[in-house]
Design an enzyme around this catalytic site. Structure first.
Site, PDB file in Angstrom:
ATOM      1  N   GLN A 240      -7.850  -5.578   0.617  1.00  0.00           N
ATOM      2  CA  GLN A 240      -7.969  -5.534  -1.017  1.00  0.00           C
ATOM      3  C   GLN A 240      -7.627  -6.851  -1.585  1.00  0.00           C
ATOM      4  O   GLN A 240      -8.256  -6.968  -2.686  1.00  0.00           O
ATOM      5  CB  GLN A 240      -6.848  -4.534  -1.236  1.00  0.00           C
ATOM      6  CG  GLN A 240      -7.040  -3.152  -0.729  1.00  0.00           C
ATOM      7  CD  GLN A 240      -5.836  -2.083  -1.351  1.00  0.00           C
ATOM      8  OE1 GLN A 240      -4.838  -2.028  -0.495  1.00  0.00           O
ATOM      9  NE2 GLN A 240      -5.952  -1.325  -2.644  1.00  0.00           N
TER      10      GLN A 240
ATOM     11  N   HIS B  22      -3.847  -1.285   7.722  1.00  0.00           N
ATOM     12  CA  HIS B  22      -3.979  -0.783   6.393  1.00  0.00           C
ATOM     13  C   HIS B  22      -5.503  -0.222   5.911  1.00  0.00           C
ATOM     14  O   HIS B  22      -6.122  -0.910   5.371  1.00  0.00           O
ATOM     15  CB  HIS B  22      -3.391  -1.887   5.279  1.00  0.00           C
ATOM     16  CG  HIS B  22      -3.047  -1.442   4.044  1.00  0.00           C
ATOM     17  ND1 HIS B  22      -1.927  -1.549   3.547  1.00  0.00           N
ATOM     18  CD2 HIS B  22      -3.782  -0.470   3.143  1.00  0.00           C
ATOM     19  CE1 HIS B  22      -1.800  -1.027   2.366  1.00  0.00           C
ATOM     20  NE2 HIS B  22      -2.908  -0.284   1.942  1.00  0.00           N
TER      21      HIS B  22
ATOM     22  N   ASN C 114      -0.083   2.040   7.607  1.00  0.00           N
ATOM     23  CA  ASN C 114      -0.212   2.432   6.233  1.00  0.00           C
ATOM     24  C   ASN C 114      -0.742   3.806   6.066  1.00  0.00           C
ATOM     25  O   ASN C 114      -1.964   4.151   6.397  1.00  0.00           O
ATOM     26  CB  ASN C 114      -0.787   1.529   5.370  1.00  0.00           C
ATOM     27  CG  ASN C 114      -0.531   1.864   3.975  1.00  0.00           C
ATOM     28  OD1 ASN C 114       0.334   1.574   3.435  1.00  0.00           O
ATOM     29  ND2 ASN C 114      -1.679   2.222   3.232  1.00  0.00           N
ATOM     30  N   GLU C 115       0.102   4.910   5.496  1.00  0.00           N
ATOM     31  CA  GLU C 115      -0.395   6.341   4.989  1.00  0.00           C
ATOM     32  C   GLU C 115      -1.344   6.892   5.928  1.00  0.00           C
ATOM     33  O   GLU C 115      -2.491   7.111   5.444  1.00  0.00           O
ATOM     34  CB  GLU C 115      -1.122   5.946   3.708  1.00  0.00           C
ATOM     35  CG  GLU C 115       0.089   5.230   2.788  1.00  0.00           C
ATOM     36  CD  GLU C 115      -0.515   5.352   1.374  1.00  0.00           C
ATOM     37  OE1 GLU C 115      -1.825   5.486   1.022  1.00  0.00           O
ATOM     38  OE2 GLU C 115       0.274   5.270   0.269  1.00  0.00           O
TER      39      GLU C 115
HETATM   40  C1  BGC Z   1      -2.396   2.345  -0.711  1.00  0.00           C
HETATM   41  C2  BGC Z   1      -2.972   1.216  -1.424  1.00  0.00           C
HETATM   42  C3  BGC Z   1      -3.489   1.720  -2.568  1.00  0.00           C
HETATM   43  C4  BGC Z   1      -2.487   2.302  -3.570  1.00  0.00           C
HETATM   44  C5  BGC Z   1      -3.016   2.775  -5.009  1.00  0.00           C
HETATM   45  C6  BGC Z   1      -1.683   3.503  -1.599  1.00  0.00           C
HETATM   46  O1  BGC Z   1      -2.202   4.714  -1.413  1.00  0.00           O
HETATM   47  O2  BGC Z   1      -1.393   2.144   0.322  1.00  0.00           O
HETATM   48  O3  BGC Z   1      -3.867   0.472  -0.579  1.00  0.00           O
HETATM   49  O4  BGC Z   1      -4.170   0.366  -3.404  1.00  0.00           O
HETATM   50  O5  BGC Z   1      -2.137   3.462  -2.975  1.00  0.00           O
HETATM   51  O6  BGC Z   1      -3.998   3.618  -4.938  1.00  0.00           O
END
Ligand code: BGC
Length: 390
Positions: free
Chosen positions: A14, A108, A152-153
């Protein structure tokens, strides 16, 4: 309490610019980004990191969450790039020189193209490849990093990439989704072990995206649908990796209402206009209270709101910090807070349009300017430090 982490977060793809060897860059070339923008150069963090770390320091922060781009450090199967590995060494050295604690994410959302060519996370051997990468990262950086986030998530990744056809590889396949989710559980468990083998006192977790779900009507059908959804989204992954967590990394943004059969929507009148979110900063405290039962330290690894919509990011931050205050006074083991994001960057399929930064970025000149929400954050850090001796 010592060493409360006050920070901001970014991710490699990003923010860095110039990541041409992963599945997202390929996806961007396919014309899928809503505003036609791309991740290159975004805010050019790859070259500007010294300056960005000074900006972070100016806010009064003592921690930085960023991710290593797998496709940079391992551009081909079995091949590591010393040049790129050194880049992250330099970033880490710059952090340590400034007394900023690094929190490093290993995955990520992006994947190297060579890994995708083999079938990505759908192939049975995916974990073996991931393990080679993690092993190398642990060897390289363990002397400088003690706090790690493996993935991540995972639930967001699986939902958007394997069920909603929204992110690469744009699938809608329940079986693939279930397989990948379970593979990510195993990938986390393996990574946890590897990092600890290298440095037994490392603090390892994953970044867990949690949403407050409230049923729309108080009836059996809506309540049941809400419970099922909540279990799948908030509970499943967390409980599977419960024994491989040194803390809980929490990403919180919003609340959703649920009505039978699985209709999900923000409370009417409270929509943010971004990704169907609802303005609900008070949800942070609800989630923190809920996580207390795990008896693990908690670090909020993301919290934020984009600019330019019908709500104020400052108000959102203020609401979140009220939650932190309450949580601390209730004895919840909160150990850190990372704002998403340090500066505007590439917001995945939505491109450069949504701006999440504490600093505004002029993408033409690469100038950064502190936003009101940045000023507010700086003030709040100072206040809470004084109030709680953080
Ligand atoms: C993510 C980020 C994203 C942010 C805003 C999160 O779910 O980890 O990568 O930019 O949300 O949408």
């Amino acid at each position: 309490m010592k060493n409360f982490l006050w920070g901001a977060a970014t991710s490699a793809h990003q923010a860095e610019g110039g990541n041409f060897s992963n599945d997202w860059w390929q996806f961007e070339q396919g014309g899928f980004i809503h505003d036609g923008s791309s991740s290159n150069p975004s805010c050019d963090h790859y070259h500007q990191f010294e300056r960005d770390l000074n900006l972070l320091k100016d806010l009064g922060c003592n921690a930085y969450r960023f991710s290593v781009e797998w496709s940079r450090v391992q551009p081909k199967e079995g091949v590591f790039s010393h040049r790129e590995i050194d880049h992250y060494h330099r970033l880490l050295d710059s952090l340590l020189e400034r007394d900023i604690i690094p929190v490093v994410t290993l995955h990520h959302f992006t994947n190297p193209l060579w890994f995708i060519a083999k079938g990505g996370w759908e192939q049975p051997g995916a974990i073996d490849y991931f393990v080679v990468y993690v092993q190398k990262m642990a060897e390289e950086y363990s002397g400088k990093v003690s706090c790690w986030l493996t993935i991540n998530e995972p639930s967001v990744y699986v939902l958007l990439a394997f069920l909603a056809k929204y992110w690469p590889p744009q699938k809608r396949n329940l079986l693939s989704a279930a397989k990948v989710l379970n593979r990510l559980v195993k990938a986390h468990q393996a990574a946890y072990q590897l990092i600890h083998n290298r440095y037994s006192r490392a603090q390892v977790s994953f970044a867990h995206h949690m949403t407050v779900f409230d049923s729309w009507r108080n009836n059996f059908a809506d309540n049941t649908a809400t419970k099922i959804f909540d279990w799948l989204w908030n509970q499943y992954f967390l409980d599977r990796v419960r024994d491989q967590l040194d803390f809980i990394g929490l990403n919180y943004y919003t609340r959703q209402r649920i009505s039978f059969p699985f209709k999900i929507f923000p409370t009417p009148g409270k929509e943010v206009g971004f990704a169907q979110w609802e303005f609900y900063p008070q949800g942070l405290l609800r989630i923190l209270r809920r996580l207390k039962k795990y008896q693990l330290p908690i670090i909020i690894t993301e919290f934020g709101m984009p600019h330019g919509f019908n709500v104020s990011p400052e108000e959102n931050l203020q609401g979140g910090v009220e939650g932190i205050r309450r949580a601390l006074s209730e004895g919840i083991g909160l150990r850190g807070f990372f704002y998403w994001s340090l500066m505007d960057n590439f917001e995945w399929r939505e491109g450069l349009t949504p701006r999440f930064g504490l600093y505004e970025v002029d993408y033409q000149t690469q100038e950064r300017r502190l936003r009101r929400v940045g000023e507010r954050y700086k003030k709040l850090i100072k206040e809470l430090k004084a109030e709680f001796g953080l």
